[in-house]
Design an enzyme around this catalytic site. Structure first.
Site, PDB file in Angstrom:
ATOM      1  N   SER A 184       0.861  -1.182   0.000  1.00  0.00           N
ATOM      2  CA  SER A 184       0.000   0.000   0.000  1.00  0.00           C
ATOM      3  C   SER A 184       0.891   1.222   0.000  1.00  0.00           C
ATOM      4  O   SER A 184       1.798   1.329   0.832  1.00  0.00           O
ATOM      5  CB  SER A 184      -0.905   0.009   1.245  1.00  0.00           C
ATOM      6  OG  SER A 184      -1.422   1.304   1.474  1.00  0.00           O
ATOM      7  N   GLY A 185       0.613   2.150  -0.901  1.00  0.00           N
ATOM      8  CA  GLY A 185       1.418   3.362  -0.972  1.00  0.00           C
ATOM      9  C   GLY A 185       1.220   4.267   0.236  1.00  0.00           C
ATOM     10  O   GLY A 185       2.185   4.729   0.848  1.00  0.00           O
ATOM     11  N   SER A 186      -0.034   4.534   0.622  1.00  0.00           N
ATOM     12  CA  SER A 186      -0.272   5.419   1.760  1.00  0.00           C
ATOM     13  C   SER A 186       0.274   4.810   3.043  1.00  0.00           C
ATOM     14  O   SER A 186       0.863   5.518   3.881  1.00  0.00           O
ATOM     15  CB  SER A 186      -1.765   5.730   1.903  1.00  0.00           C
ATOM     16  OG  SER A 186      -2.520   4.562   2.121  1.00  0.00           O
ATOM     17  N   GLY A 206      -1.927   5.167  -2.885  1.00  0.00           N
ATOM     18  CA  GLY A 206      -0.755   4.989  -3.733  1.00  0.00           C
ATOM     19  C   GLY A 206      -0.959   3.932  -4.794  1.00  0.00           C
ATOM     20  O   GLY A 206      -0.598   4.120  -5.961  1.00  0.00           O
ATOM     21  N   THR A 207      -1.563   2.789  -4.387  1.00  0.00           N
ATOM     22  CA  THR A 207      -1.777   1.731  -5.366  1.00  0.00           C
ATOM     23  C   THR A 207      -2.806   2.143  -6.409  1.00  0.00           C
ATOM     24  O   THR A 207      -2.718   1.743  -7.573  1.00  0.00           O
ATOM     25  CB  THR A 207      -2.194   0.424  -4.673  1.00  0.00           C
ATOM     26  OG1 THR A 207      -3.238   0.696  -3.725  1.00  0.00           O
ATOM     27  CG2 THR A 207      -1.020  -0.216  -3.966  1.00  0.00           C
TER      28      THR A 207
END
Length: 350
Positions: A92-94, A260-261
């Site tokens: 996960s980006g965040s 982010g993803t």
């Protein structure tokens, strides 16, 4: 006789509005040779930690949890396991932006002025981190997005209560249904949040009932969990694009950030359509006017797919440092598996 209270040490951080609850202490070492193995142990044998921190009275499903664990990679500063309402995403980006900020703020990685680089280990593997620190403040985190690709392009599905819906599917750390917000009558403003959730729920339910998706190396990773509403894309400068965007997590959660993803999935689609070149950037803007910036850095062939390499940049803000007290006598702690990984067992005082 009452049983002893147990304590978890936490740091709450948000990136783009999405809160990540970083667990820094209070969990015993987990079995498993890698971070991925430790994630599997939590998922299969101790899911109580996830439900404890995401359900009432301790949390809400819209949050995420990131457990700091020892890395198996000797070059990584820390490992982390991501927990969300839908389960255990491998990336996960965040959550990565929040975790990278937390390890700096907690001193697990010494904070230095200017740009510094370090490695984290997610369940998906190594993640390169670039942190920008100014006046002792973490102003930005840039992390690698997972190699992303388009699995399905512009197919249609009949969705009860909506009709025919055109969608594409990208993989960017999870499978994402990508739908055009305008085609569905949305402008992607805050007032539409409930309607967006209801619409996404119906589309994801229809997709899950009709088909599954298989990753070229991971195989079956479970039912499609994500949907991303795409607003119109505008070029605001040479090679710099912006689009209103909203990410949904099944069942029933609209993310506060664009994720982010989700941003990586958008880059994969824009590349598939021939709309971006290496070096170009896309800023996705959420219902709450927060944003992440994704940069398309290149492509490579992998597993019969053209995968898009990318980075995600955002800023995280520390909200709280706290200790969560878990009382084994509390009837609201519904999943007793959590006690198997806390500092002591609930039967320790028996």
């Amino acid at each position: 006789m009452s049983k002893p209270e147990l304590t978890l040490r936490l740091m709450d951080i948000h990136a783009g509005g999405d809160v990540s609850r970083i667990v820094l202490g209070g969990v015993t070492p987990l079995p498993g040779a890698t971070v991925r193995d430790q994630m599997h142990y939590l998922r299969d044998s101790a899911d109580g930690l996830r439900t404890l921190l995401l359900d009432e009275p301790y949390g809400i499903p819209e949050m995420s949890v990131d457990l700091i664990v020892p890395p198996s990679d000797p070059e990584a500063a820390a490992g982390y396991i991501i927990m969300e309402v839908m389960g255990y995403p491998i990336y996960s980006g965040s959550n990565t932006i929040c975790t990278a900020t937390a390890v700096l703020e907690a001193g697990l990685v010494p904070k230095r002025e200017g740009r510094q680089h370090f490695l984290l280990e997610s369940p998906a593997g190594r993640v390169q981190i670039e942190a920008l620190v100014e006046n002792d403040v973490v102003e930005a985190i840039t992390c690698e997005g997972l190699p992303s690709y388009i699995d399905t392009y512009r197919e249609t599905i009949h969705v009860p209560g909506i009709g025919e819906v055109a969608y594409s599917v990208a993989y960017s750390g999870g499978f994402y249904a990508l739908v055009d917000a305008t085609e569905l009558g949305f402008s992607l403003v805050r007032e539409e949040e409930r309607a967006l959730s209801d619409c996404a729920y119906k589309i994801v339910e229809a997709l899950q009932a009709e088909r599954g998706f298989t990753h070229y190396t991971l195989g079956d990773v479970g039912p499609l969990p994500f949907l991303h509403f795409m607003g119109p894309v505008t070029e605001v400068a040479d090679g710099f694009y912006r689009s209103r965007s909203t990410t949904y997590v099944h069942p029933g959660v609209i993310c506060r950030s664009t994720t982010g993803t989700g941003t990586s999935a958008r880059l994969a689609l824009m590349h598939h359509e021939g709309r971006i070149r290496p070096g170009d950037r896309l800023e996705t803007v959420s219902l709450r006017e927060t944003g992440f910036i994704g940069q398309f850095t290149g492509t490579r062939q992998e597993g019969g797919q053209t995968v898009v390499e990318n980075t995600i940049t955002g800023k995280a803000f520390v909200l709280a440092h706290s200790d969560i007290v878990v009382n084994p006598d509390d009837p609201m702690v519904r999943d007793g598996s959590v006690y198997h990984i806390l500092g002591s067992r609930p039967d320790a005082a028996d």
